[in-house]
Structure formats: C-alpha cells, structure tokens
Design a protein around this motif. Structure first.
Motif, PDB file in Angstrom:
ATOM      1  N   LEU A  79       0.793  -1.185  -0.109  1.00 37.46           N
ATOM      2  CA  LEU A  79      -0.038   0.069   0.024  1.00 37.46           C
ATOM      3  C   LEU A  79       0.958   1.375   0.050  1.00 37.46           C
ATOM      4  O   LEU A  79       0.741   2.364  -0.732  1.00 37.46           O
ATOM      5  CB  LEU A  79      -0.946  -0.063   1.183  1.00 37.46           C
ATOM      6  CG  LEU A  79      -2.022   1.138   1.203  1.00 37.46           C
ATOM      7  CD1 LEU A  79      -3.002   0.970   0.168  1.00 37.46           C
ATOM      8  CD2 LEU A  79      -2.704   1.144   2.504  1.00 37.46           C
ATOM      9  N   LEU A  80       2.011   1.285   0.848  1.00 38.19           N
ATOM     10  CA  LEU A  80       2.859   2.383   1.118  1.00 38.19           C
ATOM     11  C   LEU A  80       3.478   2.509  -0.702  1.00 38.19           C
ATOM     12  O   LEU A  80       3.658   3.890  -0.945  1.00 38.19           O
ATOM     13  CB  LEU A  80       3.942   2.176   1.784  1.00 38.19           C
ATOM     14  CG  LEU A  80       3.532   2.177   3.337  1.00 38.19           C
ATOM     15  CD1 LEU A  80       4.748   1.734   4.194  1.00 38.19           C
ATOM     16  CD2 LEU A  80       2.733   3.505   3.878  1.00 38.19           C
ATOM     17  N   SER A  81       3.877   1.470  -1.264  1.00 34.80           N
ATOM     18  CA  SER A  81       4.706   1.725  -2.336  1.00 34.80           C
ATOM     19  C   SER A  81       3.547   2.128  -3.552  1.00 34.80           C
ATOM     20  O   SER A  81       4.000   3.050  -4.545  1.00 34.80           O
ATOM     21  CB  SER A  81       5.263   0.347  -2.973  1.00 34.80           C
ATOM     22  OG  SER A  81       6.415  -0.076  -2.130  1.00 34.80           O
ATOM     23  N   VAL A  82       2.335   1.728  -3.476  1.00 34.63           N
ATOM     24  CA  VAL A  82       1.318   2.023  -4.397  1.00 34.63           C
ATOM     25  C   VAL A  82       1.108   3.584  -4.376  1.00 34.63           C
ATOM     26  O   VAL A  82       1.017   4.193  -5.238  1.00 34.63           O
ATOM     27  CB  VAL A  82       0.012   1.306  -4.368  1.00 34.63           C
ATOM     28  CG1 VAL A  82      -1.209   1.984  -5.043  1.00 34.63           C
ATOM     29  CG2 VAL A  82       0.016  -0.257  -4.872  1.00 34.63           C
ATOM     30  N   ASN A  83       0.829   4.244  -3.168  1.00 28.89           N
ATOM     31  CA  ASN A  83       0.769   5.342  -2.890  1.00 28.89           C
ATOM     32  C   ASN A  83       1.924   6.419  -3.267  1.00 28.89           C
ATOM     33  O   ASN A  83       1.582   7.357  -4.003  1.00 28.89           O
ATOM     34  CB  ASN A  83       0.515   5.801  -1.002  1.00 28.89           C
ATOM     35  CG  ASN A  83      -0.695   5.365  -0.791  1.00 28.89           C
ATOM     36  OD1 ASN A  83      -1.712   5.174  -1.427  1.00 28.89           O
ATOM     37  ND2 ASN A  83      -0.702   4.782   0.327  1.00 28.89           N
ATOM     38  N   ASP A  84       3.014   5.962  -3.154  1.00 24.68           N
ATOM     39  CA  ASP A  84       4.236   6.538  -3.667  1.00 24.68           C
ATOM     40  C   ASP A  84       4.479   6.474  -5.180  1.00 24.68           C
ATOM     41  O   ASP A  84       4.769   7.593  -6.002  1.00 24.68           O
ATOM     42  CB  ASP A  84       5.362   6.119  -3.003  1.00 24.68           C
ATOM     43  CG  ASP A  84       5.709   6.620  -1.881  1.00 24.68           C
ATOM     44  OD1 ASP A  84       4.974   7.387  -1.106  1.00 24.68           O
ATOM     45  OD2 ASP A  84       6.473   6.105  -0.695  1.00 24.68           O
ATOM     46  N   LEU A  85       4.077   5.472  -5.903  1.00 27.30           N
ATOM     47  CA  LEU A  85       4.009   5.260  -7.216  1.00 27.30           C
ATOM     48  C   LEU A  85       2.990   6.152  -8.000  1.00 27.30           C
ATOM     49  O   LEU A  85       3.231   6.849  -8.862  1.00 27.30           O
ATOM     50  CB  LEU A  85       3.622   3.822  -7.557  1.00 27.30           C
ATOM     51  CG  LEU A  85       3.520   3.364  -9.214  1.00 27.30           C
ATOM     52  CD1 LEU A  85       4.989   3.410  -9.729  1.00 27.30           C
ATOM     53  CD2 LEU A  85       3.334   1.865  -9.155  1.00 27.30           C
ATOM     54  N   ILE A  86       1.912   6.436  -7.047  1.00 25.20           N
ATOM     55  CA  ILE A  86       0.829   7.283  -7.984  1.00 25.20           C
ATOM     56  C   ILE A  86       1.170   8.803  -7.903  1.00 25.20           C
ATOM     57  O   ILE A  86       1.375   9.177  -8.905  1.00 25.20           O
ATOM     58  CB  ILE A  86      -0.463   7.170  -7.024  1.00 25.20           C
ATOM     59  CG1 ILE A  86      -1.307   5.790  -7.413  1.00 25.20           C
ATOM     60  CG2 ILE A  86      -1.344   8.378  -7.409  1.00 25.20           C
ATOM     61  CD1 ILE A  86      -2.494   5.596  -6.215  1.00 25.20           C
ATOM     62  N   ASP A  87       1.974   9.206  -6.700  1.00 25.26           N
ATOM     63  CA  ASP A  87       2.450  10.490  -6.381  1.00 25.26           C
ATOM     64  C   ASP A  87       3.615  10.657  -7.834  1.00 25.26           C
ATOM     65  O   ASP A  87       3.881  11.568  -8.008  1.00 25.26           O
ATOM     66  CB  ASP A  87       2.854  10.690  -5.102  1.00 25.26           C
ATOM     67  CG  ASP A  87       1.862  10.897  -4.313  1.00 25.26           C
ATOM     68  OD1 ASP A  87       0.513  11.364  -4.964  1.00 25.26           O
ATOM     69  OD2 ASP A  87       1.718  10.870  -3.129  1.00 25.26           O
ATOM     70  N   LEU A  88       4.523   9.612  -7.759  1.00 24.24           N
ATOM     71  CA  LEU A  88       5.540   9.773  -8.730  1.00 24.24           C
ATOM     72  C   LEU A  88       4.981  10.072 -10.027  1.00 24.24           C
ATOM     73  O   LEU A  88       5.434  10.696 -11.101  1.00 24.24           O
ATOM     74  CB  LEU A  88       6.406   8.396  -8.606  1.00 24.24           C
ATOM     75  CG  LEU A  88       7.453   8.455  -7.571  1.00 24.24           C
ATOM     76  CD1 LEU A  88       8.076   6.868  -7.250  1.00 24.24           C
ATOM     77  CD2 LEU A  88       8.600   9.329  -7.945  1.00 24.24           C
ATOM     78  N   ALA A  89       3.827   9.105 -10.370  1.00 21.98           N
ATOM     79  CA  ALA A  89       3.519   9.095 -11.715  1.00 21.98           C
ATOM     80  C   ALA A  89       2.865  10.568 -12.013  1.00 21.98           C
ATOM     81  O   ALA A  89       2.567  11.089 -13.327  1.00 21.98           O
ATOM     82  CB  ALA A  89       2.263   7.934 -11.938  1.00 21.98           C
ATOM     83  N   LYS A  90       2.082  11.161 -11.020  1.00 24.49           N
ATOM     84  CA  LYS A  90       1.607  12.511 -11.070  1.00 24.49           C
ATOM     85  C   LYS A  90       2.499  13.602 -11.309  1.00 24.49           C
ATOM     86  O   LYS A  90       2.269  14.554 -12.195  1.00 24.49           O
ATOM     87  CB  LYS A  90       0.641  12.832 -10.062  1.00 24.49           C
ATOM     88  CG  LYS A  90      -0.642  11.899  -9.784  1.00 24.49           C
ATOM     89  CD  LYS A  90      -1.275  12.406  -8.462  1.00 24.49           C
ATOM     90  CE  LYS A  90      -2.899  11.710  -8.611  1.00 24.49           C
ATOM     91  NZ  LYS A  90      -3.434  11.762  -7.043  1.00 24.49           N
ATOM     92  N   LEU A  91       3.855  13.402 -10.548  1.00 24.71           N
ATOM     93  CA  LEU A  91       4.701  14.317 -10.839  1.00 24.71           C
ATOM     94  C   LEU A  91       5.333  14.165 -12.354  1.00 24.71           C
ATOM     95  O   LEU A  91       5.572  15.377 -12.938  1.00 24.71           O
ATOM     96  CB  LEU A  91       5.855  13.929  -9.922  1.00 24.71           C
ATOM     97  CG  LEU A  91       5.678  14.641  -8.518  1.00 24.71           C
ATOM     98  CD1 LEU A  91       6.825  13.833  -7.479  1.00 24.71           C
ATOM     99  CD2 LEU A  91       5.980  16.131  -8.417  1.00 24.71           C
ATOM    100  N   GLU A  92       5.415  12.918 -12.623  1.00 23.11           N
ATOM    101  CA  GLU A  92       6.208  12.914 -14.068  1.00 23.11           C
ATOM    102  C   GLU A  92       5.218  13.613 -15.134  1.00 23.11           C
ATOM    103  O   GLU A  92       5.586  14.085 -16.213  1.00 23.11           O
ATOM    104  CB  GLU A  92       6.142  11.355 -14.392  1.00 23.11           C
ATOM    105  CG  GLU A  92       7.371  11.072 -15.641  1.00 23.11           C
ATOM    106  CD  GLU A  92       7.458   9.671 -15.859  1.00 23.11           C
ATOM    107  OE1 GLU A  92       8.190   9.403 -16.844  1.00 23.11           O
ATOM    108  OE2 GLU A  92       7.071   8.754 -15.289  1.00 23.11           O
ATOM    109  N   SER A  93       4.000  13.336 -14.905  1.00 22.92           N
ATOM    110  CA  SER A  93       2.854  13.885 -16.012  1.00 22.92           C
ATOM    111  C   SER A  93       2.683  15.118 -15.680  1.00 22.92           C
ATOM    112  O   SER A  93       2.007  15.809 -16.655  1.00 22.92           O
ATOM    113  CB  SER A  93       1.764  13.191 -15.775  1.00 22.92           C
ATOM    114  OG  SER A  93       0.847  13.151 -14.685  1.00 22.92           O
ATOM    115  N   GLY A  94       3.245  15.877 -14.697  1.00 22.48           N
ATOM    116  CA  GLY A  94       2.653  17.340 -14.517  1.00 22.48           C
ATOM    117  C   GLY A  94       1.369  17.618 -13.906  1.00 22.48           C
ATOM    118  O   GLY A  94       0.937  18.742 -13.752  1.00 22.48           O
ATOM    119  N   ASN A  95       0.640  16.514 -13.371  1.00 25.41           N
ATOM    120  CA  ASN A  95      -0.728  16.526 -12.899  1.00 25.41           C
ATOM    121  C   ASN A  95      -0.717  16.510 -11.604  1.00 25.41           C
ATOM    122  O   ASN A  95      -1.607  16.218 -10.861  1.00 25.41           O
ATOM    123  CB  ASN A  95      -1.485  15.509 -13.645  1.00 25.41           C
ATOM    124  CG  ASN A  95      -2.077  15.900 -15.109  1.00 25.41           C
ATOM    125  OD1 ASN A  95      -1.910  16.954 -15.420  1.00 25.41           O
ATOM    126  ND2 ASN A  95      -2.034  14.727 -15.880  1.00 25.41           N
TER     127      ASN A  95
END
Length: 796
Positions: A224-240
């Motif tokens: 769960l911790l990794s999924v939460n961080d993965l989502i935020d990393l993806a949002k950062l990369e996409s600029g969203n």
C-alpha cells in the motif's frame, strides 16, 4: 443582480471551471463534465477521445452522476455506432447503443466534435427528455466552449494531444496516467486485505496461523505504501500533481516533526538535535504535506540506521535566499553500491533495517522528485560504520515568504495612521490578512465590493492597498489602473495578492481534516500524530464497513493512541458518554444516523463541543459532502444569529483543539483562586499546558511569550505558581527566573522550569537560576499535574 440569481450562480460556477483549467488541475475533465451536467440538467456526461484504427473510445472524464464503471484512461467500444466511424461530426441517437452512461432509464445520445489539435472528441449524454434540434444548437456552442477550456488546460500547447493516456504510446505522461488510474484501483483491495487481516488477528489462531496472518498484513501494508508513492511519482512525471501551498512556520514544523521522532520508543537511545542558522524567515508559503514527506522519510532513514547514536538536523537560511536542510547521523551507514543508487526505485528495500517500516521502497525516489519539484537539489553521502548525511535545498523562487509582500508597505510609524486598505471579498482571506497586518503593526480596513472601493479612497490616504486580483465581478487589472488614477493613490503601493481557495476553506473549517476513500494509510497515521494528543489518548472511529474500521483502528494504534471503535453509528453516544474522547474519525456514508447526523449528536453534548473531528467519504460525492458540512455548521448556530462572524466563532468554539485561557485583565482582577503564569513562546506547548491545566480545574492562567514579559507580569500581579520555559527569545528563562527571585513577593513562590533539552546538568542549572523544580519536555501529563498540585497545595 442578486448574488443568488441563476445568472450569478452560472458565472461563479463557470469561473471555478476556468480556474481549475488554468491551474492545469488533473481533475479538470471531471469538473467540466460536472459543469455540463449541472447547467443542462443532464443525468450523466462522459467525455471520450476517439483512438486508433479501431476507433476505440478512451474515457477522459465523467460527471459524478454517470456510471462508476467509466474510469479515466480506460477504453470502450460500440460496434453499432455510425457516428464514431463516420467522417462527420454531429448528434446521433440510437436506442441500440451499447454505451449507457446513466444508471436510470433515460434518453441517451452521442455528440462528436473536433478539438483545437485535430483530435476527435466524443460526448455521451443522458437526459430525461428526448434530444431535439435545440439540443444540437446548444451542443455546437458547448463544443466551442470545451475546445477553449481544453486549450487553457493544456496551456495553449497545440502539440498536446487530447488523448494523452493512450496505452500504445510510450511517452512518460501517457504511461503515467495509466499508472495513476491503476494505482487508485489497487488501493481499495489492498485496504480491504489489511482490514480483514486485522479481523483475523483477533480470532483464536494457532501460532503458525497468527504468524501467517501477520506476514500477509505486513506485506499488504508495504504494498500500500509503495502504491501510494507510485501514484504520486506518476502524477509528478505527468505534471498533474496537485499543489496545496499554505503559510507555515518552518521552525514550528521542524520542531513538531523532531518531537514526534524523539517520542518514539525505538529512538529512546538516540539524541536528536535541531539547530537553525542564518536568516530563517518567520513563515513561508509551500506545500507543507510534500515538505513533511521529505523530512519524515529522511529522518526515518537516519533513525532506523542509528542505535545509541546521534542525529543532527541543521536548517540554514541562505544570504541569497532559500533554505538548506542537512540531516547527519552516526549510524551504520550503507554500502557503496547502495550509496550510488540510493534514490533509485526499490534500492532502499535492499537494506534489511528499512524493510517493513513506513519508509517505502519508492520513498527516496519520491523524496528526490519532491525536492526537484521545490526547485532544489539533494545530495547523499554515507560511509559504512560511520553514518550518513543527506542535504537538500529549497530555492527562493520556490519558497515564497509571506512577509515579502508586506515589505513593500512603508514601515508603520508609532502613534500615526498606519491604515492599509484590503480589497478582498472572501471572509476567510480577510481574516488571514487582517490578523497578520495587525500583528505587523498596521491598521487594516476591509472592503469586499468593488463598488465601495472608491468611497473608502475618497475619505483618506492609505499607507498601502492590498488587492485580490481575482475579486468577482471585476477585472483586477483594470481595477488597479482605476485606483492608480485616483488623486489620493498616485504614490500609494498597490500589492496584488491571491489566497488559495483550498486554504480559505481549511481556515473556515478549523481543525477538521477531510479524507477521500480509499484512505492513504500512511497519511492518516501522519495526520493523527500531527494532532499532538497525549499518550494513551482515546480516539473514536466510526464506520459501518468493518474492514475499513479495522484499518483505521490499526492506524490509531500505530500513532500511539487507544482506539474506541464502533461500526453501528446508533450505538456511539452510549459508548462514549462515560469516556474522555480526544479525537473522532467518522465516515459520512453510514445508515441512520449518518455521519452528519452523528456529528450533530456528538457536538450537541457540552462534553464534546470542542472535539476535533476527521471525516471521510467516497470520492464520487465529496464536493456535496463539503457543502453539507457548511450547512451543518449553520444548523449548529444559534438560529437568532445570521452573521458570518458568528459562523466563524461557532466553528472555532466547536472544534478548537484546546481551551484558551481567560483574558489577562480578568485574571488579574480576581482575588480568589490559584493563579498560574505560563512563560512559553512555542504555541504547541502553550496548547498542551493550557489544556492539561484546564482539564484539572486550574482556570486562571496567564500566558506570556518571553522572559521579559514574564518579569513584567510578575511585577504587575501575584501568581501562586510560575511555569517557566528556559529557551525563549528577548530574555531567556534562566535570566527571567533570577530577576523574578529578586522581587520580594516572589522569594518563596514555586517556579517550575520547563526545557526541551533534557541534558545532564540541566536540572542543576535550572535550580541554580532559582527554579523550585524541573520538568523536561515533552511533558509527561501525569508528572506535570502531580507537581502542579503539589506546589499549589491542591488535593490530589
């Protein structure tokens, strides 16, 4: 035009959509569909893009009243649709359509149109009456509106594709959107696993079964911790990534975080020191959640690798602007291969001591990206057997000091008219600006309507004018030009400011946190600890979904508190009537009484009038929930009062985290009862001490924030007990204690020294200065009250 008229409502709603588009907010497509649904009274709206040679429809956004199955980024198809496969745009209705966007039996039609970059867009609409020629005329205008707003959302970048989440493309932003969508879907099942394993662990299991359940639970938690961080990393990369800047005290934030780490049992053998160097601004505006994440992860790393050692944190204000943070530990360090790649995904999971902690395998990867997001750089050094050092910076262009705007105002002159005109329509923003201006020595005058501005300007000359550039029903730039032309304003500084709407909302709501399901477990634990409750505090959690309730119960216990859990809301009042509850976490989506009704029941009891509450609900209707909460506050108001000031006061009275002491003059005038003087500059410590004293029937408390004021207050009145913090500005506690002892009336008065630096020799140093006794911080509530009662001769 009335502010409640349909036209005003339309303008306000449209302005909101424009602001969301201008901010490139990731929720814009959904907001756009909601806007169309509301304004055209539709039963469902889904916006697609037509993709690839197969003419698949990819979901870009949907309204809240559309079917939940249409998830952003997913693809669907309709084998019979003539409109999708034709080269023409327009409106089409087909009773055999395979795409149904509404849960109800209504009329549905499709509308195809082009966007500015040549992409084919496709709307699926549902309404109660059949579609006709007038609807087609409206949709032709709507398509132009969507095209304009989409261009704003994309930053007028004609190279941006509407279909930015196409799976067949390999650009970062396209892949990132898929990651975000998938991650959000994964969180729900993982939360359920954690919740059900909590239930299983309460059964009579064999030792091997118990161990297996514990392993499943721990691994689900790590995932769960990794999924939460993965989502935020993806949002950062996409600029969203969403940004929620707020004004914070960097010193207070660091002191809170360090206190939390000091209080953890596993850190009992370590010394953690915090120092500030250079010019540290009083307040900065920054996304505090992201900064907390960075600091918490770095401190977690250092504390897990350090035993019987030291952790030193130094925050330095740079002459050229910005801040530098350095965290150095004397721990075991890491191997050279880990050192080189420490910020790469899953590198931390190779370190045994970091497994199964709240530091996820992607934790440092996200830390590095957040630092880059803040405009800074991060460096890592480590030597095996000697420790590690992590240094990162926040550049000035990313750290906006609140006072920087105020420095544009001429300095206030004693005994002069230091009036500043504040042009701001939002009440919460007015309060924020008024409070700060008064603190800095100015006299703010508030005006909320553009029509009234010049009435104020005609009367006097102001030291400065502060203007919200986005004030409704007025063009901010034109307004500035008009003010400039006024004869009394030619030399007056005009400061253009804008307070974030989410910050305004939070200000009006007071200390009530709001979560959206699925709940981020790690963030929930952090939020719980941020309330700074005493050890063994009781936290109420109410949710009719037992797995979720058990997940929250586990978070409460992880934060070090006692969970009082109940899944039947009707049982809550009987459950808590004989208990002391310090915080409540309530699901809004429950059968009778629902969350709103339950909050009203709890708040109607004088015992729980000031109880802070965390609420959460399903994402589909969270905006409606916020509106209901506002309505709830109004219902709790005295029906005779209709003023916004009363609303604010009522909210503060209901949910304030601590009781404020009576006015100083009122305490001084009293001739009976025990009077206590508290000298403490740290707001959080003021809150804790005041709350402890009030709970134990010590009502007459006077608070001062430095030793000099403590001395003046002692000369002004006779106190039965003085609680003296030893580290304060202007005059420290040691000097203040010595000077107070020179006053004849205070030769024998008990003075208890409070200090956060519980080092060898501190007690002797305090006693030498004239203190009667000594209490180290963080304060142990039981020891503290026992000593207060002993020295005031109050029965235990």
């Amino acid at each position: 035009m009335s502010p409640d008229s349909p036209l005003s409502s339309l303008i306000n709603r449209f302005n909101t959509v424009i602001k969301i588009a201008s901010a490139q907010n990731e929720d814009f497509p959904d907001e756009l569909c909601d806007f169309l649904s509301e304004q055209y009274q539709l039963q469902g709206v889904v916006l697609f893009s037509i993709e690839g040679s197969n003419n698949d429809l990819m979901v870009l956004g949907k309204s809240k009243n559309a079917k939940k199955a249409y998830l952003n980024g997913t693809k669907v198809n309709c084998s019979i649709c003539k409109l999708i496969n034709s080269g023409e745009n327009g409106l089409n209705t087909d009773a055999k359509c395979e795409l149904q966007v509404s849960e109800f039996l209504v009329y549905e039609s499709c509308y195809k149109f082009d966007l500015f970059d040549g992409t084919k867009a496709f709307l699926k609409l549902a309404k109660k009456t059949p579609f006709n020629q007038d609807d087609l005329t409206d949709l032709n205008q709507v398509s132009d509106l969507i095209d304009h707003l989409w261009k704003v959302w994309k930053g007028n970048d004609t190279q941006s594709s509407l279909s930015s989440a196409k799976p067949q493309s390999d650009t970062p932003s396209e892949f990132s959107k898929i990651v975000v969508s998938t991650g959000n879907e994964l969180r729900g099942p993982i939360n359920t696993i954690v919740g059900f394993t909590s239930i299983l662990s309460e059964d009579n299991l064999t030792s091997s079964q118990s161990e297996n359940v514990s392993t499943i639970k721990q691994n689900a938690h790590d995932l769960l911790l990794s999924v939460n961080d993965l989502i935020d990393l993806a949002k950062l990369e996409s600029g969203n990534i969403s940004v929620k800047n707020k004004s914070i005290s960097i010193k207070s934030m660091l002191e809170d975080i360090v206190d939390l780490f000091k209080n953890k049992k596993e850190n009992a053998s370590n010394t953690i020191a915090l120092n500030f160097e250079g010019d540290i601004p009083d307040r900065i505006e920054i996304d505090d959640q992201k900064l907390r994440y960075v600091l918490n992860n770095i401190l977690m790393f250092s504390s897990k690798l350090t035993t019987n050692g030291s952790i030193n944190i130094i925050v330095t204000g740079k002459p050229e602007g910005g801040l530098q943070f350095s965290v150095t530990d004397s721990g075991i360090g890491v191997s050279p291969d880990v050192k080189v790649d420490v910020f790469k995904p899953f590198k931390l999971s190779s370190i045994d001591k970091l497994r199964h902690t709240t530091l996820s395998a992607l934790g440092f990867t996200l830390v590095k990206e957040y630092v880059k997001f803040f405009g800074g750089v991060i460096k890592f050094e480590s030597t095996q057997g000697q420790g590690s050092s992590i240094t990162f910076s926040l550049f000035k262009d990313k750290v906006t000091v609140l006072e920087e705007n105020i420095t544009k105002i001429p300095q206030p002159v004693p005994n002069a008219d230091n009036s500043v005109l504040v042009i701001e329509d939002d009440y919460a923003s007015q309060k924020i600006l008024k409070t700060n201006l008064e603190k800095w020595g100015y006299t703010p005058e508030l005006v909320s309507s553009p029509e009234d501005i010049f009435t104020f300007l005609d009367k006097k000359t102001y030291l400065a004018i502060i203007l919200n550039i986005e004030i409704p029903n007025a063009n901010g730039l034109e307004l500035v030009q008009q003010i400039r032309k006024h004869p009394k304003c030619k030399g007056t500084p005009i400061i253009v400011m804008s307070v974030d709407t989410e910050q305004q909302k939070a200000f009006m709501m007071g200390p009530v946190e709001y979560f959206v399901k699925p709940i981020n477990y790690n963030f929930l634990v952090e939020t719980l600890t941020s309330f700074k409750l005493r050890q063994n505090s009781n936290v109420l959690c109410v949710d009719d979904d037992i797995p979720t309730m058990n997940l929250i119960k586990q978070a409460i216990e992880t934060a070090g508190f006692n969970a009082v859990a109940e899944n039947i809301s009707a049982n809550v009042m009987d459950l808590i009537q004989d208990k002391d509850i310090d915080l409540a976490i309530i699901d809004l989506d429950m059968p009778h009484p629902n969350g709103f009704e339950l909050i009203k029941l709890i708040k109607s009891s004088p015992k729980f009038a000031n109880l802070p509450i965390i609420i959460y609900t399903g994402k589909e209707n969270y905006q409606d929930d916020l509106q209901k909460i506002d309505g709830l506050f109004e219902e709790l108001l005295d029906k005779r009062s209709t003023y916004i000031e009363d609303l604010s006061d009522t909210i503060n009275a209901m949910i304030n985290r601590y009781e404020t002491p009576p006015p100083v003059e009122e305490v001084i005038q009293r001739t009976e009862g025990i009077k206590i003087l508290l000298a403490e500059d740290y707001k959080h410590s003021q809150i804790i001490v005041t709350r402890l004293l009030k709970k134990n029937d010590f009502q007459d408390i006077v608070i001062v924030e430095n030793g000099e004021d403590a001395l003046k207050m002692a000369e002004k009145d006779q106190f039965d007990l003085i609680l003296m913090d030893m580290q304060m500005p202007v005059m420290n506690g040691f000097e203040a204690t010595e000077k107070i002892r020179q006053i004849n009336a205070y030769k024998e008065t008990p003075i208890i020294a409070l200090t956060a630096f519980a080092m060898k020799g501190d007690r002797e140093k305090c006693l030498q200065a004239g203190a009667t006794d000594y209490i180290p911080k963080p304060i142990d509530s039981k020891e503290f009250i026992e000593k207060v009662k002993y020295y005031t001769k109050t029965p235990k």
